[in-house]
Design an enzyme around this catalytic site. Sequence first.
Site: not given
Ligand code: THU
Length: 132
Positions: A89, A42, A53, A55, A44
């Site tokens: 995702c 991920n 995310c 995925e 941000e």
């Molecule tokens: N996040 C993911 O990368 N994949 C997921 O399936 C769920 C959430 C990330 C988004 C954000 O950067 C952090 O997790 C908290 O939500």
Amino acid sequence: MTRQELCQKAVEMLSRAYVPYSHFPVGAALECSDGTVFTGCNVENAAYGPSNCAERTAVFKAVSEGYRSFRRIAITADSDAFCPPCGVCRQVLQEFAPDLEVILVNRRGETKRLTLRELLPYSFGSSNLEEK
Ligand code: THU
């Protein structure tokens, strides 16, 4: 690649996650039909909305390199609970791989196997547009 190796690749991506806001690293490893693996974490953003995310990072890396056929994805977070893919995702994954196997790995190395069809039943896809 074995399931365990794919899970290990997802775990290795936790250290690449850019998560200064949530402090919740997520790693993913997407296996293509020919065995090629694309990883993701991920990423941000201070404006929150543009965050991506793990995925989707993996899917977009793969598609941008010419790969569109996938068989499995391993997803992990540094938590006891499994980290299931978010709704966005799931939709992105089903665009390319409605029959994808989804392997969740927790910090204890325990795994849970699901199908994308279980995670996103009665989904909207390209065939819906063709019926127009
Ligand atoms: N996040 C993911 O990368 N994949 C997921 O399936 C769920 C959430 C990330 C988004 C954000 O950067 C952090 O997790 C908290 O939500």
